[in-house]
Design an enzyme around this catalytic site. Structure first.
Site, PDB file in Angstrom:
ATOM      1  N   TYR A 103      42.596  42.062  -2.895  1.00 54.29           N
ATOM      2  CA  TYR A 103      43.623  41.838  -3.888  1.00 54.29           C
ATOM      3  C   TYR A 103      43.109  41.191  -5.238  1.00 54.29           C
ATOM      4  CZ  TYR A 103      47.699  41.018  -6.446  1.00 54.29           C
ATOM      5  OH  TYR A 103      48.434  40.462  -7.552  1.00 54.29           O
ATOM      6  N   ASP A 109      47.468  31.521 -16.006  1.00 58.05           N
ATOM      7  CA  ASP A 109      48.461  32.473 -16.369  1.00 58.05           C
ATOM      8  C   ASP A 109      49.384  33.538 -17.420  1.00 58.05           C
ATOM      9  OD1 ASP A 109      48.687  34.839 -15.059  1.00 58.05           O
ATOM     10  OD2 ASP A 109      49.655  34.056 -13.418  1.00 58.05           O
ATOM     11  N   ASP A 168      45.958  43.306 -10.348  1.00 60.41           N
ATOM     12  CA  ASP A 168      46.933  43.099 -11.133  1.00 60.41           C
ATOM     13  C   ASP A 168      46.421  43.514 -12.601  1.00 60.41           C
ATOM     14  OD1 ASP A 168      48.397  41.515 -12.054  1.00 60.41           O
ATOM     15  OD2 ASP A 168      48.293  39.761 -11.234  1.00 60.41           O
ATOM     16  N   ASP A 204      48.649  42.514 -14.974  1.00 57.71           N
ATOM     17  CA  ASP A 204      50.152  42.017 -16.063  1.00 57.71           C
ATOM     18  C   ASP A 204      50.785  43.591 -16.156  1.00 57.71           C
ATOM     19  OD1 ASP A 204      48.648  39.920 -15.141  1.00 57.71           O
ATOM     20  OD2 ASP A 204      47.740  39.294 -16.857  1.00 57.71           O
ATOM     21  N   HIS A 242      48.580  47.106 -10.285  1.00 56.90           N
ATOM     22  CA  HIS A 242      50.301  46.625 -10.462  1.00 56.90           C
ATOM     23  C   HIS A 242      50.303  46.839 -11.955  1.00 56.90           C
ATOM     24  CE1 HIS A 242      50.576  42.345 -10.127  1.00 56.90           C
ATOM     25  NE2 HIS A 242      49.601  42.644  -8.891  1.00 56.90           N
ATOM     26  N   GLU A 299      53.307  44.703 -14.422  1.00 55.49           N
ATOM     27  CA  GLU A 299      54.380  44.340 -14.355  1.00 55.49           C
ATOM     28  C   GLU A 299      55.720  44.644 -15.408  1.00 55.49           C
ATOM     29  OE1 GLU A 299      53.410  40.133 -15.408  1.00 55.49           O
ATOM     30  OE2 GLU A 299      52.355  41.032 -13.790  1.00 55.49           O
ATOM     31  N   CYS A 347      53.551  33.537 -14.838  1.00 54.44           N
ATOM     32  CA  CYS A 347      53.609  33.608 -13.409  1.00 54.44           C
ATOM     33  C   CYS A 347      55.315  33.856 -12.803  1.00 54.44           C
ATOM     34  CB  CYS A 347      53.296  32.073 -12.484  1.00 54.44           C
ATOM     35  SG  CYS A 347      53.056  31.768 -11.209  1.00 54.44           S
ATOM     36  N   ARG A 390      55.044  46.318 -10.142  1.00 51.01           N
ATOM     37  CA  ARG A 390      56.171  45.642 -10.442  1.00 51.01           C
ATOM     38  C   ARG A 390      57.107  44.709 -10.399  1.00 51.01           C
ATOM     39  NH1 ARG A 390      52.633  39.745 -10.646  1.00 51.01           N
ATOM     40  NH2 ARG A 390      54.755  38.332 -11.884  1.00 51.01           N
ATOM     41  N   GLU A 409      58.936  40.761  -6.917  1.00 46.42           N
ATOM     42  CA  GLU A 409      58.430  39.872  -6.828  1.00 46.42           C
ATOM     43  C   GLU A 409      59.388  38.892  -6.768  1.00 46.42           C
ATOM     44  OE1 GLU A 409      55.929  37.872  -6.665  1.00 46.42           O
ATOM     45  OE2 GLU A 409      54.889  37.175  -8.424  1.00 46.42           O
ATOM     46  N   ASN A 427      54.458  39.517  -1.892  1.00 49.60           N
ATOM     47  CA  ASN A 427      54.084  38.212  -2.469  1.00 49.60           C
ATOM     48  C   ASN A 427      53.954  37.191  -1.384  1.00 49.60           C
ATOM     49  OD1 ASN A 427      52.172  36.458  -3.852  1.00 49.60           O
ATOM     50  ND2 ASN A 427      54.001  36.891  -5.634  1.00 49.60           N
TER      51      ASN A 427
END
Length: 312
Positions: A50, A64, A91, A93, A118, A120, A128, A163, A193, A215
């Site tokens: 990952y 983040d 990731d 975002d 992924h 989100e 975050c 996500r 998440e 996660n």
């Protein structure tokens, strides 16, 4: 595994990822912040790798909060993906912008060799996933984001994961309903998440009929569950996104303070990776053999000058 890149194709890695999700065996994907860490993940025997956006941000000295760029993520993700024969999930975002940006993100990460990514449902710029103060976009906005991503996919094996951060914002029932709609929109995998405890994971599994990703990040909102617990609940994959980075930074900080206080690193040697172990992990001997076989340069002690070398 070849010396310079993966020994198998990007499409084959994506098939491996998809097969793993359908295998009934929990797929464990530790986070890698460098290609060397990815090599160690593969050697230990994990099923995949990952690439965390939070870790990439931190490694660049940034929080983040959506400050990294697609180019930075694709470059780091690509170097990690090429380091092993394992599939790599990246990731992405919120897709780095509006739906059209999400489409470009998928195309770029495909080209970089990722097995999947992924996206989100947070508002852009994001936060975050385990901090308070998150906000999620309306469902229809996320559906447009996903539709753009799916339309940009050229390799049908590339895995698109959706996500949802709605658990901490709207509650678990709303998060489950979002997940169902994301799956209907073409998401191959749902990333749940910031679920609170095993009961949340069980509720999600019973309600959503697509592969699910857990996660297990430290110091966050989720109870740290074992791989056996997640497997028994019926989850398909688990990530440990920041674990290796936290281990490394903890060791770096302790080591620097030891040097500052003691004036030498000699007391740290037992905790260091030895040079010989590093060379083993890097396959240093294999590179040396290849260099010898290809070039077989004469001993430098017999080559007195460029002229001598040219005559030979």
């Amino acid at each position: 595994m070849s010396l310079f890149s993966s020994a198998i194709s990007d499409t084959e890695k994506r098939r491996i990822l998809r097969a793993g999700l359908e295998s009934g065996t929990l797929q464990r994907w530790p986070g890698a912040f460098s290609p060397l860490v990815a090599k160690l993940i593969a050697e230990v025997g994990f099923e995949g790798i990952y690439v965390s956006g939070a870790v990439l941000s931190a490694d660049l000295g940034l929080p983040d909060i959506g400050l990294t760029t697609l180019t930075e993520v694709a470059t780091r993700g690509g170097s990690i993906a090429r380091a092993t024969d394992l599939p790599t999930l990246v990731d992405a975002d919120t897709g780095f912008g509006e739906p059209m940006s999400a489409a470009r993100t998928v195309a770029t990460l495909e080209d970089a060799g990722s097995a999947g990514c992924h996206l989100e449902d947070q508002v852009n710029p994001k936060r975050c996933g385990h901090l308070d103060g998150k906000a999620v976009v309306p469902v229809d906005d996320m559906l447009r984001r996903l539709a753009a991503a799916v339309s940009a996919r050229r390799d049908p094996e590339f895995v698109i994961c959706a996500r949802t951060d709605a658990r901490a914002v709207e509650g678990i029932d709303a998060a489950i309903e979002r997940a169902k709609r994301y799956a209907d929109a073409g998401a191959d995998l749902i990333f749940t998440e910031a679920l609170a405890d095993l009961g949340d994971f069980e509720r999600f599994r019973k309600a959503v009929d697509v592969p699910l990703l857990a996660n297990m990040t430290e110091f966050g909102k989720s109870e740290l569950l074992t791989s056996d617990q997640l497997r028994d609940v019926g989850y398909n994959a688990v990530i440990y996104p920041v674990t290796t980075f936290r281990i490394a930074m903890g060791a770096v900080e302790r080591g620097l303070r030891e040097i500052d206080s003691a004036g030498t690193q000699s007391g740290l040697l037992d905790d260091m990776q030895h040079r010989s172990r590093l060379y083993e992990l890097l396959r240093y001997a294999d590179y040396n053999d290849l260099d010898t076989d290809l070039f077989n340069w004469p001993d430098s002690t017999h080559a007195g000058s460029e002229t001598t070398g040219a005559q030979q």
